[in-house]
Design a protein around this motif. Structure first.
Motif, PDB file in Angstrom:
ATOM      1  N   GLY A  71       8.681  -5.732  11.862  1.00 17.99           N
ATOM      2  CA  GLY A  71       9.066  -6.504  10.682  1.00 17.99           C
ATOM      3  C   GLY A  71       7.858  -7.005   9.908  1.00 17.99           C
ATOM      4  O   GLY A  71       7.826  -6.948   8.674  1.00 17.99           O
ATOM      5  N   VAL A  72       6.845  -7.467  10.623  1.00 17.92           N
ATOM      6  CA  VAL A  72       5.624  -7.951   9.972  1.00 17.92           C
ATOM      7  C   VAL A  72       4.899  -6.801   9.282  1.00 17.92           C
ATOM      8  O   VAL A  72       4.404  -6.941   8.157  1.00 17.92           O
ATOM      9  N   SER A  96      -2.891  -7.666   3.107  1.00 18.96           N
ATOM     10  CA  SER A  96      -2.298  -6.553   2.369  1.00 18.96           C
ATOM     11  C   SER A  96      -2.845  -6.496   0.944  1.00 18.96           C
ATOM     12  O   SER A  96      -3.220  -5.434   0.450  1.00 18.96           O
ATOM     13  N   PHE A  97      -2.901  -7.643   0.276  1.00 20.55           N
ATOM     14  CA  PHE A  97      -3.451  -7.697  -1.083  1.00 20.55           C
ATOM     15  C   PHE A  97      -4.925  -7.304  -1.089  1.00 20.55           C
ATOM     16  O   PHE A  97      -5.375  -6.561  -1.965  1.00 20.55           O
ATOM     17  N   VAL A  98      -5.676  -7.793  -0.116  1.00 15.85           N
ATOM     18  CA  VAL A  98      -7.105  -7.491  -0.051  1.00 15.85           C
ATOM     19  C   VAL A  98      -7.335  -6.000   0.205  1.00 15.85           C
ATOM     20  O   VAL A  98      -8.144  -5.358  -0.475  1.00 15.85           O
ATOM     21  N   LEU A  99      -6.607  -5.434   1.166  1.00 15.38           N
ATOM     22  CA  LEU A  99      -6.804  -4.015   1.492  1.00 15.38           C
ATOM     23  C   LEU A  99      -6.385  -3.086   0.353  1.00 15.38           C
ATOM     24  O   LEU A  99      -7.059  -2.088   0.091  1.00 15.38           O
ATOM     25  N   THR A 100      -5.292  -3.402  -0.325  1.00 11.22           N
ATOM     26  CA  THR A 100      -4.901  -2.549  -1.451  1.00 11.22           C
ATOM     27  C   THR A 100      -5.927  -2.627  -2.571  1.00 11.22           C
ATOM     28  O   THR A 100      -6.207  -1.625  -3.233  1.00 11.22           O
ATOM     29  N   LEU A 146       1.272 -15.029   5.987  1.00 16.53           N
ATOM     30  CA  LEU A 146      -0.143 -14.734   6.230  1.00 16.53           C
ATOM     31  C   LEU A 146      -0.452 -13.241   6.175  1.00 16.53           C
ATOM     32  O   LEU A 146      -1.577 -12.860   5.865  1.00 16.53           O
ATOM     33  N   VAL A 147       0.519 -12.391   6.460  1.00 18.10           N
ATOM     34  CA  VAL A 147       0.264 -10.951   6.456  1.00 18.10           C
ATOM     35  C   VAL A 147       0.109 -10.413   5.030  1.00 18.10           C
ATOM     36  O   VAL A 147      -0.462  -9.354   4.824  1.00 18.10           O
ATOM     37  N   GLU A 148       0.576 -11.151   4.051  1.00 22.36           N
ATOM     38  CA  GLU A 148       0.449 -10.707   2.668  1.00 22.36           C
ATOM     39  C   GLU A 148      -0.998 -10.760   2.174  1.00 22.36           C
ATOM     40  O   GLU A 148      -1.398  -9.945   1.355  1.00 22.36           O
ATOM     41  N   VAL A 149      -1.777 -11.702   2.665  1.00 24.21           N
ATOM     42  CA  VAL A 149      -3.171 -11.839   2.218  1.00 24.21           C
ATOM     43  C   VAL A 149      -3.986 -10.583   2.549  1.00 24.21           C
ATOM     44  O   VAL A 149      -4.609  -9.999   1.667  1.00 24.21           O
ATOM     45  N   GLY A 151       3.522  -3.743   4.141  1.00 22.96           N
ATOM     46  CA  GLY A 151       3.676  -2.642   3.181  1.00 22.96           C
ATOM     47  C   GLY A 151       4.337  -3.078   1.886  1.00 22.96           C
ATOM     48  O   GLY A 151       3.951  -2.648   0.798  1.00 22.96           O
ATOM     49  N   MET A 152       5.331  -3.951   1.989  1.00 27.33           N
ATOM     50  CA  MET A 152       6.011  -4.435   0.783  1.00 27.33           C
ATOM     51  C   MET A 152       5.069  -5.250  -0.093  1.00 27.33           C
ATOM     52  O   MET A 152       5.100  -5.131  -1.319  1.00 27.33           O
ATOM     53  N   ALA A 153       4.234  -6.054   0.527  1.00 27.96           N
ATOM     54  CA  ALA A 153       3.286  -6.873  -0.235  1.00 27.96           C
ATOM     55  C   ALA A 153       2.267  -5.981  -0.946  1.00 27.96           C
ATOM     56  O   ALA A 153       1.923  -6.226  -2.112  1.00 27.96           O
ATOM     57  N   GLY A 154       1.794  -4.950  -0.270  1.00 24.29           N
ATOM     58  CA  GLY A 154       0.855  -4.021  -0.900  1.00 24.29           C
ATOM     59  C   GLY A 154       1.487  -3.273  -2.063  1.00 24.29           C
ATOM     60  O   GLY A 154       0.868  -3.083  -3.108  1.00 24.29           O
ATOM     61  N   THR A 155       2.728  -2.873  -1.892  1.00 25.05           N
ATOM     62  CA  THR A 155       3.449  -2.184  -2.971  1.00 25.05           C
ATOM     63  C   THR A 155       3.616  -3.097  -4.173  1.00 25.05           C
ATOM     64  O   THR A 155       3.450  -2.675  -5.312  1.00 25.05           O
ATOM     65  N   TYR A 156       3.940  -4.344  -3.918  1.00 24.94           N
ATOM     66  CA  TYR A 156       4.098  -5.326  -4.994  1.00 24.94           C
ATOM     67  C   TYR A 156       2.788  -5.496  -5.751  1.00 24.94           C
ATOM     68  O   TYR A 156       2.765  -5.529  -6.983  1.00 24.94           O
TER      69      TYR A 156
END
Length: 159
Positions: free
Chosen positions: A59-60, A11-15, A6-9, A65-70
């Motif tokens: 960890g979350v 991250s994608f939106v904010l980036t 759920l934390v990836e969503v 950060g990893m999801a945003g970088t991706y």
């Protein structure tokens, strides 16, 4: 695992929102440092007693950060290279991502705190290497290598 997914969503939106405000290069550096620092903090805290909640939060945030970088990798890579060669660097990036997907489970299986230190160090070193790349915000996309070289020559004569 659900929290990690759920934390990836966001991250994608904010980036996607901040990419035109901060630029591709600076946002990617920030996201990689963010990820690397929180992975290292997670490693240093351990997972005993009261630190368990804080360790989970770190960890979350590292996964954020990893999801945003991706997410930024695809956009930034496509803007760095002219159209005639764009598929080669994008393909190399995808191969590295697939190689990472093969290696990561072996690092995690070691069941040691070493895994988070490796992830954190990779994030910080990757961010340092991005300093050597140009910013692509508000720059034209070039169709040929000659167009890119001419633009770089014009820029260097202005300095």
């Amino acid at each position: 695992m659900l929290i990690n997914a759920l934390v990836e969503v966001p991250s994608f939106v904010l980036t996607t929102i901040f990419i035109d405000r901060f630029g591709r290069k600076h946002l990617r550096i920030g996201m990689q440092w963010f990820s690397g620092i929180f992975c290292i903090i997670d490693n240093l805290l351990g997972s005993q007693g009261i630190w368990e909640v804080l360790t989970t939060a770190c960890g979350v945030l590292g996964i954020f950060g990893m999801a945003g970088t991706y997410n930024l990798m695809f956009m930034y890579t496509m803007e760095l290279f002219p159209t005639v060669v764009r598929n080669a660097p994008l393909g190399c990036g995808m191969q590295i991502i697939q190689f990472r997907a093969i290696i990561v489970p072996f690092v995690v299986i070691m069941r040691s705190r070493f895994a988070l230190m490796v992830f954190g160090a990779c994030g910080i070193v990757g961010a340092i290497l991005i300093f050597y790349l140009p910013e692509t915000l508000n720059k034209p996309l070039y169709g040929t290598m000659n167009g890119l070289v001419e633009a770089q020559n014009e820029f260097s004569t202005l300095l």
